[in-house]
Design an enzyme around this catalytic site. Structure first.
Site, PDB file in Angstrom:
ATOM      1  N   GLU A  46       0.838  -1.167  -0.077  1.00 16.68           N
ATOM      2  CA  GLU A  46       0.102  -0.042   0.162  1.00 16.68           C
ATOM      3  C   GLU A  46       0.790   1.167   0.108  1.00 16.68           C
ATOM      4  OE1 GLU A  46      -0.103  -2.663   1.857  1.00 16.68           O
ATOM      5  OE2 GLU A  46      -2.034  -2.916   2.802  1.00 16.68           O
ATOM      6  N   CYS A  71      -2.616  -3.714   7.012  1.00 16.80           N
ATOM      7  CA  CYS A  71      -2.376  -4.319   8.534  1.00 16.80           C
ATOM      8  C   CYS A  71      -2.680  -3.245   9.352  1.00 16.80           C
ATOM      9  CB  CYS A  71      -0.773  -4.493   8.703  1.00 16.80           C
ATOM     10  SG  CYS A  71       0.004  -3.033   8.115  1.00 16.80           S
ATOM     11  N   TRP A 170      19.827 -39.717 -13.514  1.00 17.07           N
ATOM     12  CA  TRP A 170      18.691 -38.553 -13.757  1.00 17.07           C
ATOM     13  C   TRP A 170      17.778 -38.993 -14.533  1.00 17.07           C
ATOM     14  CZ3 TRP A 170      19.118 -34.319 -11.488  1.00 17.07           C
ATOM     15  CH2 TRP A 170      20.314 -33.840 -11.156  1.00 17.07           C
ATOM     16  N   LEU A 204      21.344 -30.032  -2.213  1.00 15.26           N
ATOM     17  CA  LEU A 204      20.051 -29.460  -2.093  1.00 15.26           C
ATOM     18  C   LEU A 204      20.130 -27.679  -1.900  1.00 15.26           C
ATOM     19  CD1 LEU A 204      18.564 -31.692   0.682  1.00 15.26           C
ATOM     20  CD2 LEU A 204      18.427 -31.864  -1.760  1.00 15.26           C
ATOM     21  N   ARG A 207      21.029 -23.661  -7.580  1.00 15.36           N
ATOM     22  CA  ARG A 207      21.800 -23.398  -8.605  1.00 15.36           C
ATOM     23  C   ARG A 207      21.250 -23.215 -10.166  1.00 15.36           C
ATOM     24  NH1 ARG A 207      22.961 -27.825  -5.798  1.00 15.36           N
ATOM     25  NH2 ARG A 207      22.847 -29.516  -7.505  1.00 15.36           N
TER      26      ARG A 207
END
Ligand SMILES: NC(=O)c1ccc[n+]([C@@H]2O[C@H](COP(=O)([O-])OP(=O)(O)OC[C@H]3O[C@@H](n4cnc5c(N)ncnc54)[C@H](OP(=O)(O)O)[C@@H]3O)[C@@H](O)[C@H]2O)c1
Length: 338
Positions: A46, A71, A170, A204, A207
């Site tokens: 806002e 808010c 893969w 993990l 990339r």
């Protein structure tokens, strides 16, 4: 409102644990200002929308569209409801009420008490889906859980392996792997079972695409993880859910859980750490456990063109229809639990 959603979406992967919010200011049929929440702790949508208006004297005749209730509390920034009241906007149109305890209707009440016309519930379901992570966090006290796995076109999750044969296999095309990295960037945490760490030794991290690294989580009740596993490198913080110790070493935290309430303890730990989206990347045992416990909201199944003929069967989601997309030469099945 759809323009608000488009604007809000630009904050995905950046503003968490804050919600995605966009705001559009109109005068008649004309847009006179717009903005979105860019970064955790910075201006709300806002404020950015109001600051973008060239002639602030027009605000007293304007309508503000915003996908989440403005808010009403002093957080990192002052209340947006007060700011809209100060500028005397005529009308505020909202998609979703904010379930966050400190707002939860108070912003709407404050606007109405100041004589502003308020409409709530416009494109409500689309708004709920946009902020699915935020709403799940506040209403279910757990993260939005996205299961993700790759399978061959004959339904296998992994090839047959010789005893102690290591390394990942893969299944999908390189372009689809890039998509997975983008999905990781949208998550606050990624979880795997210990066998995936021992066999694949994944990093993990995000990339090949821009994005922040999520918290890495592994379920390892018997402490099989060892120094040298990539998940313990310092590229991102890691949480090791285990059965015997609670200690922190550098960016790695070991958290002891009770073996007969692993999921309960895990969900509490993630909620406390403000993880709003958890991506579960495998293996099959771990994903199946999430499915059995009905702890999932979305499943993304990436199906490659390969066949294995034999091996580890992929998990299945019974009695659910999927949306199917082609992604290069791969197919993506998207299941939503509700
Ligand atoms: N196709 C894909 O998308 C994909 C993705 C990831 C991995 N993979 C492949 O999947 C294989 C590994 O899968 P997996 O099914 O054998 O193993 P996994 O799911 O990676 O790990 C299973 C182990 O994690 C622990 N665990 C997980 N959830 C638990 C829970 N709720 N409560 C207690 N313990 C829990 C248990 O450890 P304990 O035995 O110590 O109790 C369990 O034996 C690898 O070959 C990997 O290459 C494929």
């Amino acid at each position: 409102m759809r323009r608000c959603f488009q604007l809000a979406e630009q904050g995905r992967g950046i503003v968490s644990p804050n919600p995605l919010v966009g705001c559009v200011l109109t005068l008649g049929e004309r847009i006179i200002g717009e903005g979105y929440h860019h970064e955790y702790g910075s201006h709300h949508a806002e404020v950015n929308a109001v600051n973008s208006v060239q002639d602030p004297s027009l605000l007293s005749q304007a309508t503000a569209y915003v996908n989440l209730e403005p808010c009403a509390h002093h957080g990192k920034t002052p209340p947006c409801a007060d700011m809209l009241i100060k500028h005397q906007v005529q009308r505020v149109v909202i998609s979703n009420r904010d379930p966050f305890d400190e707002v939860d209707g108070k912003g709407i009440e404050r606007l109405k008490a100041a004589g502003i016309q308020v409409t709530v519930g416009v494109l409500e379901d689309e708004g709920l889906w946009l902020n699915r992570d935020f709403f799940t966090h506040h209403t279910k006290q757990r993260p939005f859980i996205q299961l993700k796995w790759a399978q061959t076109s004959d339904g296998f999750f992994d090839k047959s392996r010789l005893t102690n044969e290591l390394g990942s296999t893969w299944i999908t095309a390189p372009s689809t792997r890039k998509l997975v990295h983008a999905m990781r960037g949208d998550a606050d945490a990624i979880l795997v079972g210990i066998k995936t760490v021992l066999i694949d030794n994944p990093e993990l991290t995000v990339r090949d695409v821009a994005g922040k690294n999520p918290l890495r989580v592994v379920i390892d009740l018997n402490n099989a993880i060892a120094e040298g596993h990539r998940i313990l490198n310092d590229e991102a913080p890691t949480l090791i859910i285990n059965g015997s110790k609670s200690i922190t070493q550098g960016s790695n935290e070991w958290l002891q859980v009770s073996p007969n309430q692993v999921f309960e303890d895990l969900m509490n730990a993630l909620h406390e750490r403000k993880v709003q989206r958890l991506m579960v990347e495998g293996g099959a045992f771990t994903i199946q456990r999430f499915l059995m416990n009905e702890l999932w909201d979305e499943a993304m199944v990436l199906e490659g063109n390969k066949t294995f003929g034999a091996g580890m069967k992929a998990p299945s989601i019974p009695q659910k229809a999927a949306q199917v997309y082609m992604y290069g030469q791969d197919r993506i099945y998207q299941y939503r639990r509700s």
